[in-house]
Design a protein around this motif. Structure first.
Motif, PDB file in Angstrom:
ATOM      1  N   TYR A 124       0.827  -1.207   0.000  1.00 15.25           N
ATOM      2  CA  TYR A 124       0.000   0.000   0.000  1.00 15.25           C
ATOM      3  C   TYR A 124       0.859   1.253   0.000  1.00 15.25           C
ATOM      4  O   TYR A 124       0.535   2.257  -0.655  1.00 15.25           O
ATOM      5  CB  TYR A 124      -0.922  -0.009   1.220  1.00 15.25           C
ATOM      6  CG  TYR A 124      -2.285  -0.629   0.973  1.00 15.25           C
ATOM      7  CD1 TYR A 124      -3.378   0.165   0.668  1.00 15.25           C
ATOM      8  CD2 TYR A 124      -2.461  -2.006   1.046  1.00 15.25           C
ATOM      9  CE1 TYR A 124      -4.620  -0.403   0.450  1.00 15.25           C
ATOM     10  CE2 TYR A 124      -3.691  -2.580   0.822  1.00 15.25           C
ATOM     11  CZ  TYR A 124      -4.782  -1.775   0.524  1.00 15.25           C
ATOM     12  OH  TYR A 124      -6.007  -2.337   0.289  1.00 15.25           O
ATOM     13  N   ASP A 181      -2.648   7.233   8.397  1.00 17.87           N
ATOM     14  CA  ASP A 181      -2.740   6.456   7.155  1.00 17.87           C
ATOM     15  C   ASP A 181      -2.692   4.966   7.482  1.00 17.87           C
ATOM     16  O   ASP A 181      -1.766   4.495   8.170  1.00 17.87           O
ATOM     17  CB  ASP A 181      -1.583   6.818   6.219  1.00 17.87           C
ATOM     18  CG  ASP A 181      -1.683   8.273   5.733  1.00 17.87           C
ATOM     19  OD1 ASP A 181      -2.812   8.786   5.664  1.00 17.87           O
ATOM     20  OD2 ASP A 181      -0.628   8.876   5.449  1.00 17.87           O
ATOM     21  N   GLN A 203      -1.528   4.093  -1.742  1.00 19.91           N
ATOM     22  CA  GLN A 203      -2.954   3.791  -1.667  1.00 19.91           C
ATOM     23  C   GLN A 203      -3.460   3.736  -0.227  1.00 19.91           C
ATOM     24  O   GLN A 203      -4.529   3.181   0.037  1.00 19.91           O
ATOM     25  CB  GLN A 203      -3.252   2.459  -2.358  1.00 19.91           C
ATOM     26  CG  GLN A 203      -2.956   2.464  -3.850  1.00 19.91           C
ATOM     27  CD  GLN A 203      -3.243   1.117  -4.493  1.00 19.91           C
ATOM     28  OE1 GLN A 203      -3.513   0.144  -3.787  1.00 19.91           O
ATOM     29  NE2 GLN A 203      -3.190   1.058  -5.820  1.00 19.91           N
ATOM     30  N   PHE A 208      -6.552  -0.871   3.938  1.00 26.95           N
ATOM     31  CA  PHE A 208      -7.985  -1.106   3.919  1.00 26.95           C
ATOM     32  C   PHE A 208      -8.389  -2.141   4.978  1.00 26.95           C
ATOM     33  O   PHE A 208      -9.452  -2.033   5.591  1.00 26.95           O
ATOM     34  CB  PHE A 208      -8.400  -1.586   2.522  1.00 26.95           C
ATOM     35  CG  PHE A 208      -9.860  -1.879   2.392  1.00 26.95           C
ATOM     36  CD1 PHE A 208     -10.772  -0.870   2.169  1.00 26.95           C
ATOM     37  CD2 PHE A 208     -10.327  -3.184   2.506  1.00 26.95           C
ATOM     38  CE1 PHE A 208     -12.127  -1.151   2.057  1.00 26.95           C
ATOM     39  CE2 PHE A 208     -11.665  -3.465   2.390  1.00 26.95           C
ATOM     40  CZ  PHE A 208     -12.573  -2.451   2.158  1.00 26.95           C
ATOM     41  N   ILE A 225      -5.249   4.787   3.221  1.00 23.69           N
ATOM     42  CA  ILE A 225      -6.494   5.504   3.478  1.00 23.69           C
ATOM     43  C   ILE A 225      -6.386   6.179   4.838  1.00 23.69           C
ATOM     44  O   ILE A 225      -5.893   5.585   5.809  1.00 23.69           O
ATOM     45  CB  ILE A 225      -7.695   4.545   3.442  1.00 23.69           C
ATOM     46  CG1 ILE A 225      -7.714   3.784   2.106  1.00 23.69           C
ATOM     47  CG2 ILE A 225      -8.999   5.293   3.627  1.00 23.69           C
ATOM     48  CD1 ILE A 225      -8.770   2.704   2.046  1.00 23.69           C
ATOM     49  N   CYS A 234      -7.640   7.729   8.363  1.00 22.91           N
ATOM     50  CA  CYS A 234      -8.665   7.474   9.386  1.00 22.91           C
ATOM     51  C   CYS A 234      -9.454   8.749   9.631  1.00 22.91           C
ATOM     52  O   CYS A 234      -8.880   9.850   9.687  1.00 22.91           O
ATOM     53  CB  CYS A 234      -8.007   6.982  10.676  1.00 22.91           C
ATOM     54  SG  CYS A 234      -9.127   6.842  12.088  1.00 22.91           S
TER      55      CYS A 234
END
Length: 549
Positions: A250, A265, A255, A268, A257, A259
């Motif tokens: 990731y 970061d 990539q 998934f 994500i 919170c």
């Protein structure tokens, strides 16, 4: 040899006949009784049991678990039901000291002694503390020798004896001991014994030996648990490695994500989404939020759903129960479930354990509200009809009897009316309901939680330990308070007496003064004739003038 074999066969036949007569009897007890009779042993033993003992005889305890021998069944009854505070090793020694009627003879021994060594884990029996059979001991020793070939056999046997011949405890202790000292390390170095081969040997030898020669059921179960423990450990390692690889991928692909709470970061798989699917939160933030809502401010206690915690906009989504159960620790999830149950039923319907959160629903009586409404209506209607009937009877008395009877009846009717309107029906019904429910549910409650298994007294809500007395601690506290008050009263009495004595002495010494010039004096030595500075001569005891002569 032939005579002994024949006698043994005859005794076995007699024991079978006695077991047919007394199916629950202990064969060892029958065998010991047969040794005292030569002629007609079965008839004599039967007469002894029926006539002299009144039909009472030692019986075999009923096993509560599969593949449990009678010694462990006796130990379970003694350690959990009869003497829940007695040391387990002491109970094992007493059981080994008798051939039959282990429960009866151990109880007689302990009660005659009056005291016994106590244990800390009250009312609990760990599987590692049970009595092991000779087959289990021999097979466990052989298994450990194959699991740890670098350890001396005498050391293996010593570790087994130290751990009550329990395989799992001995395995963990031998594994912590390592290679076994300097000489084994030196030997391993010269014979090229690597740590990898020694660490891998237990699993391989365990599987090979368990499938071929192990016949003891308990040892098979422990070997399965040991293999399952290794599998779970390997699964956790693989999962951590997969998370690390996933994080690297990731990060390389940019990539990650963010919170919605801490704005960190994450991957998934490390995030949980609300039911709307618009907001993602890391597991750490969710655990902190729910922990504060349950144990801190308490705003989440009793809520059937946990809403989304997004701070950017209003979200009507919630977190699924399956997600919460997966990410929350077990104790926190149980606390959340208990908070949901707290608001769904009333306190009088719950039978609560005093040591944990376990409780059961009392279905022996109907709910109090419906019973109270129904009973109060019936009582009110019956009372009103009784008053109507009495009013009619009072009318007949007015027509046929004297004025005195009428006045007495009016007085009784007025008293009944006042009593009826001042009667607290609700309070009396609650008292009657508590008495009926207590009589139906009993006074003791055994916790259904396997890890707790505490026996609770429903009268005082305290754990039952041996001969239980309700409100014992409160009684002891009151007794100590009374004793302290009595001791303080004695101290005050002594202080008052001491004060009076000091006052009397002060007054007495204050009177030691000259009657002529009022000069105070004190005698330290000499006779009782005192001559003051003013020339007055007197007796030290009575203060009378004795003159200059």
């Amino acid at each position: 040899m032939k005579k002994s074999a024949i006698k043994k066969a005859i005794d076995e036949q007699h024991v079978k006949q006695l077991i047919a007569l007394f199916p629950k009897g202990d064969p060892e007890y029958f065998q010991s009784c047969l040794e005292h009779y030569i002629e007609n042993p079965v008839e004599n033993v039967t007469e002894k049991i029926v006539v002299h003992l009144g039909g009472h005889y030692p019986q075999l305890p009923i096993p509560t678990q599969a593949h449990e021998n009678r010694l462990n069944a006796c130990l379970r009854i003694l350690a959990l039901d009869l003497f829940p505070d007695c040391d387990i090793s002491y109970l094992r020694e007493l059981i080994f000291g008798f051939r039959y009627a282990h429960i009866e003879q151990v109880v007689d021994t302990l009660l005659s002694a009056g005291k016994w060594p106590e244990r800390l884990n009250y009312g609990k029996l760990d599987p590692s503390q049970e009595i092991r059979s000779e087959r289990y001991k021999s097979q466990a020793q052989i298994q450990l020798i194959q699991d740890f070939p670098q350890v001396w056999k005498s050391s293996v046997r010593a570790v087994l004896a130290e751990n009550n011949w329990d395989y799992l405890l001995s395995y963990d202790q031998l594994k912590e001991m390592g290679s076994g000292g300097f000489w084994n390390t030196l030997r391993n170095f010269f014979f090229h014994w690597s740590s990898g081969s020694s660490s891998s040997s237990p699993s391989s030898s365990s599987s090979s030996y368990s499938t071929q020669t192990i016949t003891d059921f308990n040892l098979k179960q422990q070997l399965k648990a040991l293999r399952q423990r290794g599998i779970d450990l390997q699964i956790n390692r693989d999962e951590n490695l997969a998370h690390q690889i996933n994080l690297i991928e990731y990060t390389d692909g940019d990539q990650l994500i963010a919170c919605g709470c801490c704005y960190g970061d994450y991957t998934f798989e490390s995030l949980s989404f609300c039911s709307e699917g618009n907001h993602a939160f890391c597991h750490t933030c969710l655990v902190h939020y729910i922990s504060e809502g349950l144990f801190g401010q308490g705003e989440l206690r009793g809520k059937p759903s946990i809403q989304c915690i997004s701070s950017t906009d209003e979200c009507h989504g919630s977190f699924p129960t399956s997600v919460l159960k997966k990410i929350l620790p077990r104790d926190m999830w149980m606390a959340y479930e208990n908070s949901l149950l707290d608001g769904s039923m009333e306190d009088h319907q719950r039978i609560q354990c005093c040591a944990c959160e376990y409780f059961e629903l009392d279905e022996s009586t109907k709910p109090l509200e419906s019973t109270m409404i129904y009973a109060s209506k019936i009582i009110q209607n019956v009372s009103r009809w009784i008053m109507v009937v009495e009013s009619v009877l009072l009318g007949f008395l007015f027509l046929y009897y004297s004025t005195y009877c009428i006045l007495v009846s009016l007085f009784l009717l007025s008293l009944q009316t006042v009593f009826f309107y001042q009667w607290d029906i609700k309070n009396d019904l609650e008292i009657a309901y508590q008495r009926v429910s207590s009589a139906r549910r009993g006074t003791l409650f055994r916790c259904g939680n396997i890890q707790c298994n505490t026996l609770t007294c429903l009268q005082c809500r305290r754990p039952v330990r041996g001969a239980h007395t309700c409100w014992e601690k409160e009684t002891d506290g009151l007794r100590l308070y009374v004793e302290k008050a009595m001791a303080d009263a004695v101290k005050r009495t002594v202080s008052i007496i001491y004060f009076i004595l000091i006052t009397v002495l002060f007054i007495y010494f204050s009177l030691l003064q000259c009657p002529n010039c009022s000069l105070s004096f004190q005698k330290s030595y000499g006779c009782n004739k005192i001559v003051c500075k003013c020339g007055y001569a007197m007796c030290y005891v009575c203060r009378k003038d004795i003159g200059k002569g």
